[in-house]
Design a protein around this motif. Structure first.
Motif, PDB file in Angstrom:
ATOM      1  N   GLU A  28       0.835  -1.203   0.000  1.00 31.72           N
ATOM      2  CA  GLU A  28       0.000   0.000   0.000  1.00 31.72           C
ATOM      3  C   GLU A  28       0.868   1.251   0.000  1.00 31.72           C
ATOM      4  O   GLU A  28       1.814   1.363   0.785  1.00 31.72           O
ATOM      5  CB  GLU A  28      -0.928  -0.006   1.215  1.00 31.72           C
ATOM      6  N   LYS A  29       0.527   2.179  -0.900  1.00 37.79           N
ATOM      7  CA  LYS A  29       1.302   3.404  -1.031  1.00 37.79           C
ATOM      8  C   LYS A  29       0.374   4.603  -1.218  1.00 37.79           C
ATOM      9  O   LYS A  29      -0.734   4.464  -1.727  1.00 37.79           O
ATOM     10  CB  LYS A  29       2.239   3.332  -2.250  1.00 37.79           C
ATOM     11  N   SER A  30       0.832   5.765  -0.838  1.00 38.47           N
ATOM     12  CA  SER A  30       0.269   7.080  -1.153  1.00 38.47           C
ATOM     13  C   SER A  30      -1.169   7.280  -0.686  1.00 38.47           C
ATOM     14  O   SER A  30      -1.720   6.480   0.068  1.00 38.47           O
ATOM     15  CB  SER A  30       0.394   7.377  -2.655  1.00 38.47           C
ATOM     16  N   ASP A  31      -1.773   8.355  -1.155  1.00 42.08           N
ATOM     17  CA  ASP A  31      -3.077   8.811  -0.695  1.00 42.08           C
ATOM     18  C   ASP A  31      -4.193   7.897  -1.194  1.00 42.08           C
ATOM     19  O   ASP A  31      -4.268   7.575  -2.379  1.00 42.08           O
ATOM     20  CB  ASP A  31      -3.295  10.238  -1.200  1.00 42.08           C
ATOM     21  N   CYS A  32      -5.064   7.493  -0.291  1.00 37.76           N
ATOM     22  CA  CYS A  32      -6.151   6.581  -0.663  1.00 37.76           C
ATOM     23  C   CYS A  32      -7.252   7.325  -1.424  1.00 37.76           C
ATOM     24  O   CYS A  32      -7.568   8.484  -1.131  1.00 37.76           O
ATOM     25  CB  CYS A  32      -6.740   5.941   0.592  1.00 37.76           C
ATOM     26  N   SER A  33      -7.823   6.634  -2.408  1.00 35.26           N
ATOM     27  CA  SER A  33      -8.937   7.210  -3.168  1.00 35.26           C
ATOM     28  C   SER A  33     -10.138   6.271  -3.219  1.00 35.26           C
ATOM     29  O   SER A  33     -11.267   6.725  -3.326  1.00 35.26           O
ATOM     30  CB  SER A  33      -8.489   7.550  -4.595  1.00 35.26           C
TER      31      SER A  33
END
Length: 366
Positions: free
Chosen positions: A265-270
């Motif tokens: 899991e990476k970066s901002d969730c959408s």
């Protein structure tokens, strides 16, 4: 949106006024245990009994095939990821011709994961990212009618250098489709996919990389209004003894990578989705209003922050976190392999009919 976003689109129900939609690709079952099925009167009668279900699936599939045909012509380097996603989503809405997304239309947010990101990226509001000429972009979108979901994906690349990666993944998906069927072992399907995928390699900037199946991603069964059903379809060999069964619907999707073949899991969730068995109430009054809005607009279909904004929901960030922390809504962050690697995806939805296997999302393109 620019005026060409929905170019002279005729809603799908007007295209097919008798509500008889095109059949998908028919493939026979290959296991000996299924040899009797095509000629069995009992199985033919069961097929007829499912006719309404098949038409719902084929209607959604017809929308998907037409939208992706438009999208492939539309997507160009230099476009923003928001522009690309909204084009696909607006075309889906127009063709589906439904006042409510719960009746027909978008089944989940348009994925447009780039390069080492394999899945679950769609731009959040104000995301300024632009598609580059050397990017490898996975376009993964879903359509539905009456909750009968079509989940299908393809990969966009503008550089011939990446063609071997795309070919490996497309052939692996087709191998998984061929191996699928009533009584087929899920673990053996994964073995067929992996063998096909990992028989390929790709040369990028004078370095040769083996193409690896991403071992912690998989296909899945699909249920009504539930994109991820009870079963997963591995894309590597496993010891699973679970078998596919009659009248099940599956998304056969494969992911190949030039990296480690493992995502995190990476970066901002959408991406978000209300749990199928989630309670209807929460202890937080403001979060309750958000939960009610999610139920009204999306039910148990996946959604993203752009969709909340489009529905007129404001200041949702804290309350969305409340719902996730309570286990009412699940968050699905972007999934990425190591930086510098490239990933590709192809996916089709099929239904295991009593007499045959129907690849609902198969089109002239893939």
């Amino acid at each position: 949106m620019p005026p060409q976003a929905t170019p002279n689109l005729i809603p799908i129900d007007i295209q097919y006024p008798n509500a008889t939609y095109p059949e998908g690709e028919i493939q026979p079952y290959t296991l000996n245990t299924c040899a009797y099925r095509p000629s069995s009167l009992e199985k033919k009668q069961l097929d007829l009994a499912n006719s309404t279900l098949y038409q719902d699936l084929r209607r959604a599939a017809s929308v998907h095939k037409q939208v992706r045909s438009l999208a492939k012509k539309f997507i160009q380097p230099g476009m923003s990821m928001i522009e690309i996603c909204e084009y696909i989503e607006n075309c889906t809405r127009t063709l589906s011709n439904s006042p409510s997304q719960l009746n027909a239309g978008i089944a989940f947010p348009t994925g447009c994961s780039l390069n080492n990101c394999a899945a679950h990226y769609t731009p959040n509001p104000n995301d300024a990212r632009v598609l580059g000429v050397n990017d490898v972009c996975k376009i993964d979108f879903g359509t539905h009618y009456n909750g009968r979901i079509i989940d299908s994906a393809f990969t966009v690349s503008f550089s011939p250098e990446f063609d071997p990666l795309l070919l490996a993944v497309r052939e692996a998906t087709d191998a998984g489709i061929r191996a699928s069927g009533i009584d087929a072992l899920l673990g053996e399907i994964g073995a067929e996919i992996q063998e096909t995928m990992e028989s390929h390699e790709i040369r990028i900037k004078n370095t040769t990389y083996p193409v690896k199946s991403i071992r912690n991603l998989s296909g899945h069964s699909i249920e009504q209004f539930r994109i991820h059903g009870a079963n997963t379809v591995p894309i590597v060999k496993t010891a699973s003894t679970k078998r596919m069964q009659e009248n099940e619907c599956y998304a056969i999707e494969t992911f190949g990578s030039t990296g480690q073949g493992y995502v995190s899991e990476k970066s901002d969730c959408s991406h978000y989705m209300k749990r199928f068995d989630a309670p209807a109430t929460t202890a937080h009054p403001k979060a309750q209003a958000l939960l009610d809005a999610i139920g009204k607009n999306f039910g148990t279909l996946a959604f993203c922050k752009r969709y909340l904004a489009r529905a007129g929901v404001e200041k949702y960030h804290i309350n969305l976190n409340h719902l996730c922390n309570e286990g009412i809504v699940d968050a699905y962050p972007p999934l990425s392999d190591v930086p510098g690697s490239y990933t590709a995806q192809y996916e089709h939805t099929l239904f295991l009919r009593p007499t045959c296997k129907e690849v609902l999302s198969r089109g002239e393109d893939y």
